[in-house]
Design a protein around this motif. Structure first.
Motif, PDB file in Angstrom:
ATOM      1  N   ARG A  60       0.806  -1.222   0.000  1.00 13.22           N
ATOM      2  CA  ARG A  60       0.000   0.000   0.000  1.00 13.22           C
ATOM      3  C   ARG A  60       0.838   1.271   0.000  1.00 13.22           C
ATOM      4  O   ARG A  60       1.906   1.327   0.600  1.00 13.22           O
ATOM      5  N   ALA A  61       0.281   2.284  -0.663  1.00 10.19           N
ATOM      6  CA  ALA A  61       0.892   3.617  -0.684  1.00 10.19           C
ATOM      7  C   ALA A  61      -0.152   4.608  -1.167  1.00 10.19           C
ATOM      8  O   ALA A  61      -1.211   4.217  -1.650  1.00 10.19           O
ATOM      9  N   GLY A  62       0.150   5.864  -1.027  1.00  5.97           N
ATOM     10  CA  GLY A  62      -0.703   6.922  -1.555  1.00  5.97           C
ATOM     11  C   GLY A  62       0.161   7.927  -2.301  1.00  5.97           C
ATOM     12  O   GLY A  62       1.212   8.325  -1.807  1.00  5.97           O
ATOM     13  N   LEU A  63      -0.252   8.299  -3.506  1.00  5.23           N
ATOM     14  CA  LEU A  63       0.496   9.255  -4.320  1.00  5.23           C
ATOM     15  C   LEU A  63      -0.253  10.577  -4.370  1.00  5.23           C
ATOM     16  O   LEU A  63      -1.460  10.605  -4.632  1.00  5.23           O
ATOM     17  N   TYR A  64       0.484  11.660  -4.145  1.00  5.62           N
ATOM     18  CA  TYR A  64      -0.116  12.986  -4.124  1.00  5.62           C
ATOM     19  C   TYR A  64       0.755  13.957  -4.897  1.00  5.62           C
ATOM     20  O   TYR A  64       1.964  14.020  -4.684  1.00  5.62           O
ATOM     21  N   ALA A  65       0.119  14.702  -5.803  1.00  4.95           N
ATOM     22  CA  ALA A  65       0.855  15.677  -6.612  1.00  4.95           C
ATOM     23  C   ALA A  65       1.344  16.816  -5.730  1.00  4.95           C
ATOM     24  O   ALA A  65       0.710  17.187  -4.746  1.00  4.95           O
ATOM     25  N   HIS A  66       2.480  17.358  -6.114  1.00 11.00           N
ATOM     26  CA  HIS A  66       3.080  18.472  -5.382  1.00 11.00           C
ATOM     27  C   HIS A  66       3.859  19.303  -6.388  1.00 11.00           C
ATOM     28  O   HIS A  66       4.690  18.772  -7.113  1.00 11.00           O
ATOM     29  N   GLN A  67       3.574  20.593  -6.452  1.00  8.38           N
ATOM     30  CA  GLN A  67       4.325  21.458  -7.360  1.00  8.38           C
ATOM     31  C   GLN A  67       5.454  22.120  -6.603  1.00  8.38           C
ATOM     32  O   GLN A  67       5.260  22.640  -5.504  1.00  8.38           O
ATOM     33  N   GLU A  68       6.629  22.081  -7.200  1.00 11.18           N
ATOM     34  CA  GLU A  68       7.813  22.670  -6.582  1.00 11.18           C
ATOM     35  C   GLU A  68       8.188  23.923  -7.365  1.00 11.18           C
ATOM     36  O   GLU A  68       8.352  23.880  -8.582  1.00 11.18           O
ATOM     37  N   ARG A  69       8.316  25.023  -6.660  1.00  8.56           N
ATOM     38  CA  ARG A  69       8.728  26.273  -7.308  1.00  8.56           C
ATOM     39  C   ARG A  69      10.226  26.456  -7.114  1.00  8.56           C
ATOM     40  O   ARG A  69      10.724  26.375  -5.999  1.00  8.56           O
TER      41      ARG A  69
ATOM     42  N   LEU B 295       3.119   8.467   0.254  1.00  9.64           N
ATOM     43  CA  LEU B 295       2.951   8.111   1.647  1.00  9.64           C
ATOM     44  C   LEU B 295       2.951   6.593   1.770  1.00  9.64           C
ATOM     45  O   LEU B 295       2.302   5.902   0.973  1.00  9.64           O
ATOM     46  N   MET B 296       3.696   6.086   2.763  1.00  9.09           N
ATOM     47  CA  MET B 296       3.783   4.649   3.004  1.00  9.09           C
ATOM     48  C   MET B 296       3.645   4.383   4.495  1.00  9.09           C
ATOM     49  O   MET B 296       3.908   5.262   5.316  1.00  9.09           O
ATOM     50  N   PRO B 297       3.271   3.163   4.875  1.00  8.83           N
ATOM     51  CA  PRO B 297       3.178   2.833   6.300  1.00  8.83           C
ATOM     52  C   PRO B 297       4.537   2.908   6.984  1.00  8.83           C
ATOM     53  O   PRO B 297       5.585   2.762   6.340  1.00  8.83           O
TER      54      PRO B 297
END
Length: 139
Positions: free
Chosen positions: A51-60, A82-84
């Motif tokens: 299991r994991a969760g992927l989340y977009a993130h913009q880097e300036r 995100l991982m356990p």
């Protein structure tokens, strides 16, 4: 009354990690192919598959980018995974393959671990920063 880390961790795993990923690590070493006698890359080591969760993130990023010395701001897409807490530590350049996801367009995409996972004095999950490698169109 102190906060219960395990309860928060279970909540995070249940609600923030709906996808399944496979993380592999290349050894950088070659092995002998017994059939051809050639040196070939060793198969990657399986680091994690769960299991994991992927989340977009913009880097300036701000830097001097033009010939006249003017500052240029660039926005680069990045991803946070995100991982356990029980997941093994990942290393830079490990490969992440999305095998199952709520968002069907994420399945088959691969990422490169861009930085070591974050640590915390109050750990409830692992956070790892990724860069997208390739994007396969859904068939």
């Amino acid at each position: 009354m102190p906060l219960d880390q395990t309860g928060i961790a279970r909540f995070a795993e249940r609600h923030l990690m709906p996808d399944r990923v496979k993380i592999t690590r290349g050894s950088g070493e070659d092995m002998l192919d017994p059939e051809t006698g050639d040196l070939i890359p060793a198969p990657p080591l399986l680091v994690y598959a769960d299991r994991a969760g992927l989340y977009a993130h913009q880097e300036r990023i701000r830097g001097k980018g033009s010939h006249d010395g003017a500052w240029v701001e660039e926005v680069r897409p990045g991803y946070r995974m995100l991982m356990p807490l029980c997941a093994p530590e990942v290393q830079e350049d490990d490969s992440v393959l999305v095998e199952e996801a709520r968002d069907e367009q994420a399945v088959g995409r691969t990422y490169r671990v861009a930085a070591l996972g974050e640590v915390s004095s109050f750990p409830v999950l692992r956070t790892v920063w990724l860069e997208e490698r390739n994007r396969k169109a859904a068939s």
